[in-house]
Design a protein around this motif. Structure first.
Motif, PDB file in Angstrom:
ATOM      1  N   ILE A  48      -7.651  -3.552  -2.737  1.00 55.70           N
ATOM      2  CA  ILE A  48      -6.698  -3.384  -1.342  1.00 55.70           C
ATOM      3  C   ILE A  48      -5.187  -3.600  -1.587  1.00 55.70           C
ATOM      4  N   ILE A  49      -4.877  -2.549  -0.895  1.00 50.89           N
ATOM      5  CA  ILE A  49      -3.254  -2.296  -0.915  1.00 50.89           C
ATOM      6  C   ILE A  49      -2.761  -2.382   0.575  1.00 50.89           C
ATOM      7  N   ALA A  50      -1.889  -3.272   0.770  1.00 55.43           N
ATOM      8  CA  ALA A  50      -1.207  -3.649   2.151  1.00 55.43           C
ATOM      9  C   ALA A  50       0.242  -2.621   2.136  1.00 55.43           C
ATOM     10  N   ILE A  51       0.262  -1.854   3.069  1.00 55.12           N
ATOM     11  CA  ILE A  51       1.482  -1.044   3.244  1.00 55.12           C
ATOM     12  C   ILE A  51       2.348  -1.865   4.438  1.00 55.12           C
ATOM     13  N   SER A  52       3.379  -2.385   4.287  1.00 53.81           N
ATOM     14  CA  SER A  52       4.018  -3.182   5.149  1.00 53.81           C
ATOM     15  C   SER A  52       5.393  -2.509   5.510  1.00 53.81           C
ATOM     16  N   GLU A  73      -5.777 -14.643   4.921  1.00 50.86           N
ATOM     17  CA  GLU A  73      -7.271 -14.905   4.744  1.00 50.86           C
ATOM     18  C   GLU A  73      -7.917 -13.638   3.588  1.00 50.86           C
ATOM     19  N   ILE A  74      -7.231 -12.623   3.408  1.00 50.03           N
ATOM     20  CA  ILE A  74      -7.679 -11.458   2.711  1.00 50.03           C
ATOM     21  C   ILE A  74      -7.270 -11.097   1.239  1.00 50.03           C
ATOM     22  N   ASP A  75      -7.884 -11.069   0.306  1.00 48.76           N
ATOM     23  CA  ASP A  75      -7.582 -10.987  -1.049  1.00 48.76           C
ATOM     24  C   ASP A  75      -6.927  -9.655  -1.466  1.00 48.76           C
ATOM     25  N   ILE A  76      -5.664  -9.720  -0.790  1.00 52.91           N
ATOM     26  CA  ILE A  76      -4.909  -8.324  -1.004  1.00 52.91           C
ATOM     27  C   ILE A  76      -4.593  -8.288  -2.552  1.00 52.91           C
ATOM     28  N   ASP A  77      -4.750  -7.117  -3.066  1.00 51.87           N
ATOM     29  CA  ASP A  77      -4.235  -7.076  -4.747  1.00 51.87           C
ATOM     30  C   ASP A  77      -2.883  -6.614  -4.846  1.00 51.87           C
ATOM     31  N   GLY A  78      -2.442  -5.926  -3.926  1.00 56.47           N
ATOM     32  CA  GLY A  78      -0.636  -5.894  -3.749  1.00 56.47           C
ATOM     33  C   GLY A  78      -0.432  -5.495  -2.457  1.00 56.47           C
ATOM     34  N   ALA A  79       1.082  -5.574  -2.270  1.00 59.22           N
ATOM     35  CA  ALA A  79       1.606  -5.020  -1.033  1.00 59.22           C
ATOM     36  C   ALA A  79       2.574  -4.011  -1.606  1.00 59.22           C
ATOM     37  N   ILE A  80       3.063  -3.117  -0.783  1.00 60.65           N
ATOM     38  CA  ILE A  80       4.113  -2.125  -0.831  1.00 60.65           C
ATOM     39  C   ILE A  80       4.584  -2.325   0.350  1.00 60.65           C
ATOM     40  N   ILE A  93       3.617  -8.219  -4.667  1.00 58.45           N
ATOM     41  CA  ILE A  93       4.326  -7.128  -4.453  1.00 58.45           C
ATOM     42  C   ILE A  93       4.473  -5.843  -5.346  1.00 58.45           C
ATOM     43  N   LEU A  94       3.918  -4.952  -5.211  1.00 58.74           N
ATOM     44  CA  LEU A  94       3.769  -3.943  -6.228  1.00 58.74           C
ATOM     45  C   LEU A  94       5.079  -3.166  -6.194  1.00 58.74           C
ATOM     46  N   GLY A  95       5.743  -2.824  -5.316  1.00 61.31           N
ATOM     47  CA  GLY A  95       7.099  -2.357  -5.148  1.00 61.31           C
ATOM     48  C   GLY A  95       7.510  -1.815  -3.811  1.00 61.31           C
ATOM     49  N   ILE A  96       8.696  -1.208  -3.738  1.00 51.35           N
ATOM     50  CA  ILE A  96       9.098  -0.628  -2.611  1.00 51.35           C
ATOM     51  C   ILE A  96       9.193   0.619  -2.444  1.00 51.35           C
ATOM     52  N   ILE A  97       8.840   1.181  -1.453  1.00 44.87           N
ATOM     53  CA  ILE A  97       9.181   2.958  -1.151  1.00 44.87           C
ATOM     54  C   ILE A  97      10.146   2.803  -0.235  1.00 44.87           C
ATOM     55  N   GLU A  98      10.968   3.776  -0.541  1.00 44.76           N
ATOM     56  CA  GLU A  98      12.429   4.047   0.276  1.00 44.76           C
ATOM     57  C   GLU A  98      12.014   5.439   0.733  1.00 44.76           C
TER      58      GLU A  98
END
Length: 277
Positions: A33-37, A160-167, A194-199
Motif C-alpha cells: 500500500i502506497i499513500a499519496i499525500s 488503522e491501515i498497514d501502509i507500506d510507504g507514503a509519498i 516516508i518513501l520520499g517527496i515528489i515535487e
C-alpha cells in the motif's frame, strides 16, 4: 521564537497528539500500500497518483487506485469513469477496471454536485468500507489518493491501515513547503515510512526553450535534504498533463514515450526498489 517558547509549543503538541502505537490492518487482496499525500490542496496530488498508478502498471504490476479524498474525489474524472461499482452479494464492492487498473472512489457513489458534509465518524466509516468491503484482486501495489492536509481521513488511514510507504507531493513554493513539514511529522507520529517527496509543477519551458520557475525553485529538493528524505522526482508543468486529466485519459497512458512519462517510470522504479528491498 525563543528556545523557551519553542519548548512550550513542542510540549503542548506532544500532549494533544502523542506518539501512539496502533494495531494496523492489512487490506485483503493487496500486497503493498502506497499513500499519496500532500500538506495542502492544489499541488496536483491526484494527477500524480493517477499517473503513478499507470506507470506502475506499465512496469507489469497489478495495480489498484483508491480515491480516499472523501471531500473532493478526483479519480472518477481523471480516469473517465461514470459507472457505479457492482456487488454480487449486496455487501462487498467490485472495483471498476479502467486502463488495466482496479479503481474505487466515493465519487463513484455520488454525483459531482453532491457536497460531502460529513463529520469524523462518517469519514471513518467510509474508509473502513473501502478497506474491508472491496474485493481487490491480487493487487501488487495499491495507490491511495489521500485527502490533503492532516485531518480525520488521513489520520484514520495512517492509524488503522498497514501502509507500506507514503509519498508527499508538493510544489516548490514556500507556502506549500510549510505544509509538507506538517505532513512529515504526522507520518512520523503514526509510524508510517516516508518513501520520499515528489515535487510537482517544478518549472515550465516556453516555446523559445527557456525554463521558467513559476512557483520558485528547489523547494522540494531543499525540504527533502533538510529531513533526509529522498526526492523521488521533479515533474514539470505540461499542458497535456493537465488536459488529459480533465479529459479522463491519463497522460502516462496516452504518451508513453514522452519525457514526462519517463519521469513517472523512473519514480515508479525507485518506489518498487524501496518497497521490495
Amino acid at each position: 521564537m525563543t528556545e523557551k517558547e519553542a519548548n512550550l509549543s513542542k510540549n503542548f503538541m506532544d500532549q494533544i497528539s502523542p506518539k501512539t502505537q496502533f494495531k494496523k490492518n492489512k487490506i485483503n487482496g493487496i500486497k503493498k500500500i502506497i499513500a499519496i499525500s500532500s500538506g495542502k490542496g492544489g499541488v496536483g496530488k491526484s494527477t500524480i497518483a493517477v499517473n503513478l498508478a499507470i506507470a506502475l502498471k506499465n512496469l507489469k504490476y497489478n495495480v489498484g487506485i483508491l480515491d480516499a479524498d472523501i471531500y473532493g474525489p478526483s479519480v472518477p474524472k481523471m480516469m473517465g469513469i461514470s459507472e457505479k461499482p457492482k456487488s454480487e452479494d449486496g455487501v462487498n464492492l467490485i472495483p471498476i477496471k479502467k486502463f488495466d487498473l482496479q479503481c474505487m472512489s466515493i465519487g463513484f457513489m455520488v454525483s459531482e454536485e453532491t457536497p460531502m458534509i460529513w463529520r469524523g465518524p462518517m469519514v471513518a466509516s467510509t474508509i473502513k468500507t473501502f478497506t474491508n468491503k472491496v474485493l481487490w484482486d491480487n493487487v501488487d501495489f495499491l495507490i491511495i489518493d489521500m485527502p490533503p492536509g492532516t485531518g480525520d481521513a488521513l489520520l484514520t488511514f495512517s492509524q488503522e491501515i498497514d501502509i507500506d510507504g507514503a509519498i508527499i507531493v508538493t510544489t516548490p513554493q514556500d507556502i506549500a513547503i510549510i505544509d509538507v513539514k506538517r505532513g512529515i511529522e504526522m507520518f512520523k507520529r503514526t509510524n508510517v515510512k516516508i518513501l520520499g517527496i515528489i515535487e510537482n509543477m517544478t518549472s515550465f519551458t516556453s516555446d523559445d526553450g527557456v525554463e521558467h520557475f513559476i512557483f520558485g525553485k528547489d523547494g522540494g529538493k531543499n525540504i527533502a535534504s533538510k529531513f533526509n528524505i529522498d526526492l523521488l522526482g521533479q515533474i514539470p508543468i505540461n499542458i497535456n498533463l493537465r488536459k488529459n486529466s480533465d479529459e479522463g485519459s491519463p497522460f502516462v497512458d496516452q504518451f508513453k514515450d514522452h519525457q514526462v512519462s519517463k519521469l513517472f517510470l523512473e519514480i515508479s522504479n525507485k518506489i518498487t526498489k524501496l518497497l521490495n528491498n
